[in-house]
Design an enzyme around this catalytic site. Sequence first.
Site, PDB file in Angstrom:
ATOM      1  N   ARG A 177       3.610  -8.698   2.247  1.00  0.00           N
ATOM      2  CA  ARG A 177       3.948  -9.472   1.042  1.00  0.00           C
ATOM      3  C   ARG A 177       5.037  -8.803   0.214  1.00  0.00           C
ATOM      4  O   ARG A 177       5.706  -9.450  -0.558  1.00  0.00           O
ATOM      5  CB  ARG A 177       2.714  -9.740   0.185  1.00  0.00           C
ATOM      6  CG  ARG A 177       2.186  -8.522  -0.506  1.00  0.00           C
ATOM      7  CD  ARG A 177       1.075  -8.866  -1.473  1.00  0.00           C
ATOM      8  NE  ARG A 177      -0.144  -9.271  -0.784  1.00  0.00           N
ATOM      9  CZ  ARG A 177      -1.358  -9.186  -1.327  1.00  0.00           C
ATOM     10  NH1 ARG A 177      -1.485  -8.731  -2.561  1.00  0.00           N
ATOM     11  NH2 ARG A 177      -2.421  -9.550  -0.668  1.00  0.00           N
ATOM     12  N   GLY A 209       3.576   2.956  -9.759  1.00  0.00           N
ATOM     13  CA  GLY A 209       4.536   1.951  -9.323  1.00  0.00           C
ATOM     14  C   GLY A 209       4.750   0.808 -10.273  1.00  0.00           C
ATOM     15  O   GLY A 209       5.787   0.693 -10.928  1.00  0.00           O
ATOM     16  N   HIS A 210       3.760  -0.059 -10.397  1.00  0.00           N
ATOM     17  CA  HIS A 210       3.930  -1.341 -11.074  1.00  0.00           C
ATOM     18  C   HIS A 210       4.479  -1.178 -12.491  1.00  0.00           C
ATOM     19  O   HIS A 210       5.424  -1.855 -12.886  1.00  0.00           O
ATOM     20  CB  HIS A 210       2.582  -2.085 -11.080  1.00  0.00           C
ATOM     21  CG  HIS A 210       2.668  -3.458 -11.653  1.00  0.00           C
ATOM     22  ND1 HIS A 210       2.127  -3.784 -12.871  1.00  0.00           N
ATOM     23  CD2 HIS A 210       3.257  -4.578 -11.193  1.00  0.00           C
ATOM     24  CE1 HIS A 210       2.364  -5.058 -13.124  1.00  0.00           C
ATOM     25  NE2 HIS A 210       3.049  -5.558 -12.127  1.00  0.00           N
ATOM     26  N   HIS A 262      -2.991   4.419  -9.704  1.00  0.00           N
ATOM     27  CA  HIS A 262      -3.260   2.985  -9.812  1.00  0.00           C
ATOM     28  C   HIS A 262      -3.379   2.579 -11.270  1.00  0.00           C
ATOM     29  O   HIS A 262      -4.268   3.038 -11.978  1.00  0.00           O
ATOM     30  CB  HIS A 262      -4.499   2.513  -9.045  1.00  0.00           C
ATOM     31  CG  HIS A 262      -4.370   1.068  -8.633  1.00  0.00           C
ATOM     32  ND1 HIS A 262      -4.592   0.025  -9.500  1.00  0.00           N
ATOM     33  CD2 HIS A 262      -3.957   0.498  -7.483  1.00  0.00           C
ATOM     34  CE1 HIS A 262      -4.354  -1.111  -8.891  1.00  0.00           C
ATOM     35  NE2 HIS A 262      -3.949  -0.868  -7.669  1.00  0.00           N
ATOM     36  N   HIS A 285       3.807   0.835   0.403  1.00  0.00           N
ATOM     37  CA  HIS A 285       2.617   0.288   1.086  1.00  0.00           C
ATOM     38  C   HIS A 285       3.060  -0.867   1.977  1.00  0.00           C
ATOM     39  O   HIS A 285       3.506  -1.901   1.480  1.00  0.00           O
ATOM     40  CB  HIS A 285       1.632  -0.190   0.010  1.00  0.00           C
ATOM     41  CG  HIS A 285       0.344  -0.735   0.536  1.00  0.00           C
ATOM     42  ND1 HIS A 285      -0.647  -1.195  -0.295  1.00  0.00           N
ATOM     43  CD2 HIS A 285      -0.129  -0.899   1.798  1.00  0.00           C
ATOM     44  CE1 HIS A 285      -1.669  -1.608   0.432  1.00  0.00           C
ATOM     45  NE2 HIS A 285      -1.378  -1.456   1.711  1.00  0.00           N
ATOM     46  N   HIS A 324       7.069  -2.938  -5.736  1.00  0.00           N
ATOM     47  CA  HIS A 324       7.350  -4.131  -6.527  1.00  0.00           C
ATOM     48  C   HIS A 324       8.834  -4.426  -6.694  1.00  0.00           C
ATOM     49  O   HIS A 324       9.198  -5.492  -7.193  1.00  0.00           O
ATOM     50  CB  HIS A 324       6.564  -4.087  -7.841  1.00  0.00           C
ATOM     51  CG  HIS A 324       5.097  -4.098  -7.545  1.00  0.00           C
ATOM     52  ND1 HIS A 324       4.495  -5.147  -6.866  1.00  0.00           N
ATOM     53  CD2 HIS A 324       4.141  -3.168  -7.734  1.00  0.00           C
ATOM     54  CE1 HIS A 324       3.214  -4.853  -6.682  1.00  0.00           C
ATOM     55  NE2 HIS A 324       2.972  -3.668  -7.194  1.00  0.00           N
ATOM     56  N   GLU A 334      -6.869  10.698  -2.938  1.00  0.00           N
ATOM     57  CA  GLU A 334      -6.230  10.112  -4.115  1.00  0.00           C
ATOM     58  C   GLU A 334      -7.304   9.331  -4.861  1.00  0.00           C
ATOM     59  O   GLU A 334      -7.913   8.408  -4.318  1.00  0.00           O
ATOM     60  CB  GLU A 334      -5.068   9.195  -3.717  1.00  0.00           C
ATOM     61  CG  GLU A 334      -4.417   8.571  -4.952  1.00  0.00           C
ATOM     62  CD  GLU A 334      -3.039   7.990  -4.703  1.00  0.00           C
ATOM     63  OE1 GLU A 334      -2.316   8.477  -3.809  1.00  0.00           O
ATOM     64  OE2 GLU A 334      -2.691   7.037  -5.425  1.00  0.00           O
ATOM     65  N   GLU A 350       1.673   4.249   2.631  1.00  0.00           N
ATOM     66  CA  GLU A 350       0.333   3.703   2.388  1.00  0.00           C
ATOM     67  C   GLU A 350       0.048   2.622   3.408  1.00  0.00           C
ATOM     68  O   GLU A 350       0.894   1.740   3.620  1.00  0.00           O
ATOM     69  CB  GLU A 350       0.275   3.054   1.010  1.00  0.00           C
ATOM     70  CG  GLU A 350      -0.070   3.973  -0.097  1.00  0.00           C
ATOM     71  CD  GLU A 350      -0.224   3.180  -1.384  1.00  0.00           C
ATOM     72  OE1 GLU A 350      -0.628   2.004  -1.365  1.00  0.00           O
ATOM     73  OE2 GLU A 350       0.103   3.757  -2.414  1.00  0.00           O
ATOM     74  N   THR A 397      -4.556  -3.340  -4.681  1.00  0.00           N
ATOM     75  CA  THR A 397      -5.640  -2.587  -4.038  1.00  0.00           C
ATOM     76  C   THR A 397      -6.760  -2.393  -5.056  1.00  0.00           C
ATOM     77  O   THR A 397      -6.647  -1.596  -5.974  1.00  0.00           O
ATOM     78  CB  THR A 397      -5.100  -1.223  -3.540  1.00  0.00           C
ATOM     79  OG1 THR A 397      -3.871  -1.459  -2.856  1.00  0.00           O
ATOM     80  CG2 THR A 397      -6.076  -0.555  -2.610  1.00  0.00           C
ATOM     81  N   ASN A 452       6.136   4.584  -6.643  1.00  0.00           N
ATOM     82  CA  ASN A 452       5.820   3.508  -5.704  1.00  0.00           C
ATOM     83  C   ASN A 452       6.814   2.355  -5.924  1.00  0.00           C
ATOM     84  O   ASN A 452       6.910   1.817  -7.031  1.00  0.00           O
ATOM     85  CB  ASN A 452       4.369   3.056  -5.960  1.00  0.00           C
ATOM     86  CG  ASN A 452       3.935   1.951  -5.019  1.00  0.00           C
ATOM     87  OD1 ASN A 452       4.696   1.024  -4.768  1.00  0.00           O
ATOM     88  ND2 ASN A 452       2.730   2.033  -4.527  1.00  0.00           N
ATOM     89  N   ARG A 464       1.850  -3.647   3.755  1.00  0.00           N
ATOM     90  CA  ARG A 464       0.606  -4.413   3.855  1.00  0.00           C
ATOM     91  C   ARG A 464       0.611  -5.228   5.133  1.00  0.00           C
ATOM     92  O   ARG A 464       1.660  -5.605   5.658  1.00  0.00           O
ATOM     93  CB  ARG A 464       0.444  -5.342   2.649  1.00  0.00           C
ATOM     94  CG  ARG A 464       0.202  -4.611   1.345  1.00  0.00           C
ATOM     95  CD  ARG A 464      -0.119  -5.587   0.232  1.00  0.00           C
ATOM     96  NE  ARG A 464      -1.478  -6.050   0.328  1.00  0.00           N
ATOM     97  CZ  ARG A 464      -2.484  -5.636  -0.447  1.00  0.00           C
ATOM     98  NH1 ARG A 464      -2.264  -4.768  -1.414  1.00  0.00           N
ATOM     99  NH2 ARG A 464      -3.689  -6.093  -0.280  1.00  0.00           N
ATOM    100  N   ARG A 509      12.440 -14.489  -4.036  1.00  0.00           N
ATOM    101  CA  ARG A 509      13.532 -15.418  -3.787  1.00  0.00           C
ATOM    102  C   ARG A 509      14.004 -15.413  -2.335  1.00  0.00           C
ATOM    103  O   ARG A 509      14.983 -16.073  -2.016  1.00  0.00           O
ATOM    104  CB  ARG A 509      14.719 -15.054  -4.694  1.00  0.00           C
ATOM    105  CG  ARG A 509      14.464 -15.345  -6.153  1.00  0.00           C
ATOM    106  CD  ARG A 509      14.432 -16.842  -6.444  1.00  0.00           C
ATOM    107  NE  ARG A 509      15.749 -17.430  -6.257  1.00  0.00           N
ATOM    108  CZ  ARG A 509      16.686 -17.511  -7.195  1.00  0.00           C
ATOM    109  NH1 ARG A 509      16.430 -17.068  -8.396  1.00  0.00           N
ATOM    110  NH2 ARG A 509      17.843 -18.040  -6.937  1.00  0.00           N
TER     111      ARG A 509
HETATM  112  N1  PXP Z   1      -1.811   4.745  -5.270  1.00  0.00           N
HETATM  113  C1  PXP Z   1      -2.277   3.871  -4.347  1.00  0.00           C
HETATM  114  C2  PXP Z   1      -3.065   4.394  -3.214  1.00  0.00           C
HETATM  115  C3  PXP Z   1      -1.965   2.492  -4.454  1.00  0.00           C
HETATM  116  O1  PXP Z   1      -2.438   1.628  -3.544  1.00  0.00           O
HETATM  117  C4  PXP Z   1      -1.163   2.054  -5.512  1.00  0.00           C
HETATM  118  C5  PXP Z   1      -0.793   0.609  -5.632  1.00  0.00           C
HETATM  119  O2  PXP Z   1      -0.166   0.167  -4.504  1.00  0.00           O
HETATM  120  C6  PXP Z   1      -0.694   3.013  -6.425  1.00  0.00           C
HETATM  121  C7  PXP Z   1      -1.056   4.344  -6.299  1.00  0.00           C
HETATM  122  C8  PXP Z   1       0.200   2.640  -7.560  1.00  0.00           C
HETATM  123  O3  PXP Z   1      -0.431   1.760  -8.417  1.00  0.00           O
HETATM  124  P1  PXP Z   1       0.414   1.026  -9.535  1.00  0.00           P
HETATM  125  O4  PXP Z   1       1.446   0.211  -8.828  1.00  0.00           O
HETATM  126  O5  PXP Z   1      -0.598   0.223 -10.255  1.00  0.00           O
HETATM  127  O6  PXP Z   1       1.041   2.109 -10.380  1.00  0.00           O
END
Ligand code: PXP
Length: 246
Positions: free
Chosen positions: A51, A218-219, A196, A45, A12, A153, A72, A103, A9, A47, A20
Amino acid sequence: MEKLRLGVNIDHVATVRNARGSAYPEPLRAALLAEQAGADGITAHLREDRRHISDADIEALAGALTVPLNFEMAATDEMQAIALRHKPHAVCIVPEKREERTTEGGLEVAQDENRLATFIAPLADAGCRVSIFIAADAPQIKAAHRIGAAVVELHTGAYCDAHAEGRFAARDAELERLREMAALAASLGLEVHAGHGLTYDTVQPIAAFPEVRELNIGHFLIGEAIFRGLEGAITEMRRLMDEVRG
Ligand code: PXP
């Protein structure tokens, strides 16, 4: 066990760019690098408040990726029209609240079944694999099956939070719930994904569930890329996932 797919993902990367108002770092560049590092798919995603990922990012990703795009989105008419324009490999329906930082929970499918069934039908007809992001909860899984989703998921956030906060009994209970619900979903014929909040510390117990076919992360990976580079961050995640799949 079948190989577990890793969806990276890249939201970020866009968060850093937008902090910036610059043109960099570019999510597309990160996605292409992630592909080279072994990502089996890219998740983004869009949104409602834009953002992080922008419409132009989705356009660029849809045009340039060689691995599947997992788009997403919230279940809104605007997002449905965008998905139908790009026809990504997968569409993952997520709940969205403007005030949330991320989320926070899974989609409430059971109480919105008729609307969601009607909402996802054109996406499935257009050839998208429709995935529903839900809590590990039997009524939600059964409802996702009834509305015709191909994939669920499972939200791993509560499990990851409990681990991070040292609440190990709660973490283990969450893990058990995820294990049972992955088995339930698979028994209904749903493809099971999870994600997540996953990190190097929390990924392996989830990756060990035989029913889980894909993780979306992702994060943590984007943060870890500061220290190891994106390729190094992804390579290590891939190694940990493969290690428990045997
Ligand atoms: N899966 C879904 C459906 C999500 O909404 C997210 C976060 O946007 C992720 C996975 C990934 O989560 P993370 O960024 O915390 O790894």
